[in-house]
Design a protein around this motif. Sequence first.
Motif, PDB file in Angstrom:
ATOM      1  N   SER A   1       0.834  -1.205   0.000  1.00 15.23           N
ATOM      2  CA  SER A   1       0.000   0.000   0.000  1.00 15.23           C
ATOM      3  C   SER A   1       0.869   1.255   0.000  1.00 15.23           C
ATOM      4  CB  SER A   1      -0.927   0.007   1.217  1.00 15.23           C
ATOM      5  OG  SER A   1      -1.882  -1.030   1.147  1.00 15.23           O
ATOM      6  N   LYS A   2       1.904   1.244   0.824  1.00 15.04           N
ATOM      7  CA  LYS A   2       2.821   2.389   0.861  1.00 15.04           C
ATOM      8  C   LYS A   2       3.435   2.621  -0.515  1.00 15.04           C
ATOM      9  CE  LYS A   2       4.301   1.957   5.709  1.00 15.04           C
ATOM     10  NZ  LYS A   2       5.460   1.622   6.581  1.00 15.04           N
ATOM     11  N   LYS A   3       3.867   1.541  -1.137  1.00 10.02           N
ATOM     12  CA  LYS A   3       4.524   1.646  -2.439  1.00 10.02           C
ATOM     13  C   LYS A   3       3.563   2.154  -3.505  1.00 10.02           C
ATOM     14  CE  LYS A   3       6.954  -1.100  -5.926  1.00 10.02           C
ATOM     15  NZ  LYS A   3       7.465  -2.444  -6.293  1.00 10.02           N
ATOM     16  N   LEU A   4       2.353   1.615  -3.536  1.00  6.41           N
ATOM     17  CA  LEU A   4       1.386   1.990  -4.555  1.00  6.41           C
ATOM     18  C   LEU A   4       0.836   3.396  -4.356  1.00  6.41           C
ATOM     19  CD1 LEU A   4      -0.658  -1.328  -4.940  1.00  6.41           C
ATOM     20  CD2 LEU A   4       1.182  -0.473  -6.401  1.00  6.41           C
ATOM     21  N   SER A   5       0.973   3.933  -3.144  1.00  4.49           N
ATOM     22  CA  SER A   5       0.409   5.252  -2.847  1.00  4.49           C
ATOM     23  C   SER A   5       1.350   6.405  -3.176  1.00  4.49           C
ATOM     24  CB  SER A   5       0.028   5.332  -1.370  1.00  4.49           C
ATOM     25  OG  SER A   5       1.188   5.335  -0.540  1.00  4.49           O
ATOM     26  N   THR A   6       2.588   6.097  -3.545  1.00  4.65           N
ATOM     27  CA  THR A   6       3.588   7.163  -3.695  1.00  4.65           C
ATOM     28  C   THR A   6       3.270   8.149  -4.808  1.00  4.65           C
ATOM     29  OG1 THR A   6       4.936   5.686  -5.084  1.00  4.65           O
ATOM     30  CG2 THR A   6       5.470   5.784  -2.723  1.00  4.65           C
ATOM     31  N   ASP A   7       2.491   7.746  -5.793  1.00  7.77           N
ATOM     32  CA  ASP A   7       2.159   8.643  -6.910  1.00  7.77           C
ATOM     33  C   ASP A   7       0.893   9.448  -6.667  1.00  7.77           C
ATOM     34  OD1 ASP A   7       4.383   7.851  -8.396  1.00  7.77           O
ATOM     35  OD2 ASP A   7       3.305   6.205  -9.356  1.00  7.77           O
TER      36      ASP A   7
ATOM     37  N   THR B   1     -13.707  -9.660  -4.749  1.00 14.22           N
ATOM     38  CA  THR B   1     -14.971 -10.015  -5.386  1.00 14.22           C
ATOM     39  C   THR B   1     -15.899  -8.819  -5.567  1.00 14.22           C
ATOM     40  OG1 THR B   1     -15.798 -10.650  -3.198  1.00 14.22           O
ATOM     41  CG2 THR B   1     -14.984 -12.422  -4.623  1.00 14.22           C
ATOM     42  N   ILE B   2     -15.463  -7.644  -5.202  1.00 12.20           N
ATOM     43  CA  ILE B   2     -16.299  -6.459  -5.333  1.00 12.20           C
ATOM     44  C   ILE B   2     -16.687  -6.257  -6.801  1.00 12.20           C
ATOM     45  CG2 ILE B   2     -14.356  -4.878  -5.615  1.00 12.20           C
ATOM     46  CD1 ILE B   2     -15.881  -2.827  -3.962  1.00 12.20           C
ATOM     47  N   ASP B   3     -17.940  -5.924  -7.036  1.00 17.18           N
ATOM     48  CA  ASP B   3     -18.438  -5.809  -8.412  1.00 17.18           C
ATOM     49  C   ASP B   3     -18.473  -4.364  -8.914  1.00 17.18           C
ATOM     50  OD1 ASP B   3     -20.486  -4.850  -6.881  1.00 17.18           O
ATOM     51  OD2 ASP B   3     -22.004  -6.267  -7.591  1.00 17.18           O
ATOM     52  N   ARG B   4     -17.728  -3.500  -8.261  1.00 13.72           N
ATOM     53  CA  ARG B   4     -17.626  -2.098  -8.664  1.00 13.72           C
ATOM     54  C   ARG B   4     -16.258  -1.572  -8.241  1.00 13.72           C
ATOM     55  NH1 ARG B   4     -17.662   0.178  -3.831  1.00 13.72           N
ATOM     56  NH2 ARG B   4     -18.885  -0.804  -2.164  1.00 13.72           N
ATOM     57  N   GLU B   5     -15.922  -0.393  -8.716  1.00 10.97           N
ATOM     58  CA  GLU B   5     -14.656   0.209  -8.297  1.00 10.97           C
ATOM     59  C   GLU B   5     -14.769   0.712  -6.866  1.00 10.97           C
ATOM     60  OE1 GLU B   5     -12.716   3.092 -10.596  1.00 10.97           O
ATOM     61  OE2 GLU B   5     -12.548   1.841 -12.380  1.00 10.97           O
ATOM     62  N   PRO B   6     -13.684   0.671  -6.105  1.00  9.39           N
ATOM     63  CA  PRO B   6     -13.685   1.284  -4.780  1.00  9.39           C
ATOM     64  C   PRO B   6     -14.058   2.760  -4.862  1.00  9.39           C
ATOM     65  CG  PRO B   6     -11.777  -0.126  -5.031  1.00  9.39           C
ATOM     66  CD  PRO B   6     -12.428  -0.046  -6.380  1.00  9.39           C
ATOM     67  N   ARG B   7     -14.642   3.273  -3.800  1.00 10.27           N
ATOM     68  CA  ARG B   7     -15.189   4.625  -3.820  1.00 10.27           C
ATOM     69  C   ARG B   7     -14.164   5.739  -3.716  1.00 10.27           C
ATOM     70  NH1 ARG B   7     -19.583   2.948   0.630  1.00 10.27           N
ATOM     71  NH2 ARG B   7     -17.978   1.330   0.917  1.00 10.27           N
TER      72      ARG B   7
ATOM     73  N   LYS C   1      -8.877   1.973  -3.701  1.00 10.36           N
ATOM     74  CA  LYS C   1      -8.167   1.417  -4.858  1.00 10.36           C
ATOM     75  C   LYS C   1      -6.765   0.973  -4.467  1.00 10.36           C
ATOM     76  CE  LYS C   1     -10.765   4.100  -8.263  1.00 10.36           C
ATOM     77  NZ  LYS C   1     -10.724   5.157  -9.291  1.00 10.36           N
ATOM     78  N   ILE C   2      -6.127   1.734  -3.599  1.00  5.84           N
ATOM     79  CA  ILE C   2      -4.767   1.396  -3.164  1.00  5.84           C
ATOM     80  C   ILE C   2      -4.760   0.090  -2.378  1.00  5.84           C
ATOM     81  CG2 ILE C   2      -2.906   2.059  -1.573  1.00  5.84           C
ATOM     82  CD1 ILE C   2      -3.483   4.998  -2.460  1.00  5.84           C
ATOM     83  N   VAL C   3      -5.595  -0.018  -1.350  1.00  5.83           N
ATOM     84  CA  VAL C   3      -5.542  -1.217  -0.506  1.00  5.83           C
ATOM     85  C   VAL C   3      -6.073  -2.441  -1.248  1.00  5.83           C
ATOM     86  CG1 VAL C   3      -7.802  -1.012   0.625  1.00  5.83           C
ATOM     87  CG2 VAL C   3      -5.902  -2.080   1.842  1.00  5.83           C
ATOM     88  N   SER C   4      -7.070  -2.249  -2.121  1.00  5.93           N
ATOM     89  CA  SER C   4      -7.580  -3.379  -2.898  1.00  5.93           C
ATOM     90  C   SER C   4      -6.496  -3.920  -3.817  1.00  5.93           C
ATOM     91  CB  SER C   4      -8.800  -2.941  -3.724  1.00  5.93           C
ATOM     92  OG  SER C   4      -9.285  -4.019  -4.493  1.00  5.93           O
ATOM     93  N   SER C   5      -5.782  -3.031  -4.475  1.00 10.73           N
ATOM     94  CA  SER C   5      -4.697  -3.449  -5.361  1.00 10.73           C
ATOM     95  C   SER C   5      -3.558  -4.073  -4.565  1.00 10.73           C
ATOM     96  CB  SER C   5      -4.193  -2.254  -6.174  1.00 10.73           C
ATOM     97  OG  SER C   5      -5.233  -1.709  -6.978  1.00 10.73           O
TER      98      SER C   5
ATOM     99  N   PHE D   1      -6.539  -1.641  -9.382  1.00 12.30           N
ATOM    100  CA  PHE D   1      -6.979  -0.308  -9.781  1.00 12.30           C
ATOM    101  C   PHE D   1      -5.835   0.695  -9.822  1.00 12.30           C
ATOM    102  CE2 PHE D   1     -10.349  -2.619  -7.614  1.00 12.30           C
ATOM    103  CZ  PHE D   1     -11.366  -2.553  -8.550  1.00 12.30           C
ATOM    104  N   ILE D   2      -4.647   0.238  -9.469  1.00 14.56           N
ATOM    105  CA  ILE D   2      -3.448   1.071  -9.482  1.00 14.56           C
ATOM    106  C   ILE D   2      -2.414   0.405 -10.377  1.00 14.56           C
ATOM    107  CG2 ILE D   2      -1.626   2.139  -8.093  1.00 14.56           C
ATOM    108  CD1 ILE D   2      -4.392   3.178  -7.372  1.00 14.56           C
ATOM    109  N   GLN D   3      -1.778   1.167 -11.246  1.00 12.12           N
ATOM    110  CA  GLN D   3      -0.754   0.608 -12.120  1.00 12.12           C
ATOM    111  C   GLN D   3       0.398   0.048 -11.286  1.00 12.12           C
ATOM    112  OE1 GLN D   3      -0.874   0.174 -15.420  1.00 12.12           O
ATOM    113  NE2 GLN D   3       1.083  -0.905 -15.268  1.00 12.12           N
ATOM    114  N   ASP D   4       0.757  -1.208 -11.552  1.00 13.93           N
ATOM    115  CA  ASP D   4       1.785  -1.886 -10.761  1.00 13.93           C
ATOM    116  C   ASP D   4       2.509  -2.879 -11.666  1.00 13.93           C
ATOM    117  OD1 ASP D   4       3.336  -3.224  -8.940  1.00 13.93           O
ATOM    118  OD2 ASP D   4       1.684  -3.890  -7.663  1.00 13.93           O
ATOM    119  N   GLU D   5       3.612  -2.437 -12.241  1.00 14.95           N
ATOM    120  CA  GLU D   5       4.340  -3.271 -13.198  1.00 14.95           C
ATOM    121  C   GLU D   5       4.843  -4.557 -12.554  1.00 14.95           C
ATOM    122  OE1 GLU D   5       8.152  -2.984 -16.299  1.00 14.95           O
ATOM    123  OE2 GLU D   5       7.510  -1.232 -15.137  1.00 14.95           O
ATOM    124  N   GLU D   6       5.301  -4.471 -11.323  1.00 12.95           N
ATOM    125  CA  GLU D   6       5.796  -5.663 -10.625  1.00 12.95           C
ATOM    126  C   GLU D   6       4.690  -6.708 -10.493  1.00 12.95           C
ATOM    127  OE1 GLU D   6       8.404  -6.661  -6.598  1.00 12.95           O
ATOM    128  OE2 GLU D   6       6.991  -4.971  -6.576  1.00 12.95           O
TER     129      GLU D   6
END
Length: 205
Positions: free
Chosen positions: A36-42, A104-110, A115-119, A171-176
């Motif tokens: 989460s920390k890594k994905l949130s940097t942008d 399993t959520i059927d929609r995007e996070p609010r 989006k960060i924690v789900s990813s 929901f977050i770009q993550d090449e790794e």
Amino acid sequence: MNQELIKYIEEKIFPEYSKNEEGHGIKHIKTVIERSKKLSTDFDVNQDMVYTIAAFHDIGHHIDRKNHEKVSADIFYQNEDMKIFFTEEERLTIKEAIEDHRSTIDREPRSVYGKIVSSADRTILDIDEALKRAYVYGKKHFPEYSEEESRIRVREHYINKYGRNGYAKTFIQDEEYDIALEKFRDLLDNEEEFYKRLNKVIENI
């Protein structure tokens, strides 16, 4: 980051994860926190909120695994001590993000926080660890399965979740993650190699 918040979570929240089975225990939580920390940097986000969402996201799993995202969100929101660290608006955003983390959520996070924690919760970077998590989880929650059925369940679960038509989303770009996902899909496609690798993982548990 607020060091008092970190201290509180380490002392009061982390021990609660001993009540969960290993796949949703403290090792998984710390992995999600770091991702989460890594994905949130942008993003222009509150790092205390990012940390707290990840720290609480599975805390209610032992209470009701099928609805654990809602239970975990309620545990956070009902924690009076969190009012010391966050405004009411921030607490509501954190609650929603915890509710929205499930694959399993059927929609995007609010929010971007959801989006960060789900990813971040898509933890397949270490394939062997992912196999171990699913196997141990199955042995605990499906004790009626034979050993062969337990192993088949692991593959079927991951095909449904991470296969080429799987339901898990990020929901977050993550090449790794993208690289790891392709490797995992290749393994899932090769049934013989999948079970060879799973068997080695099980031997080391």
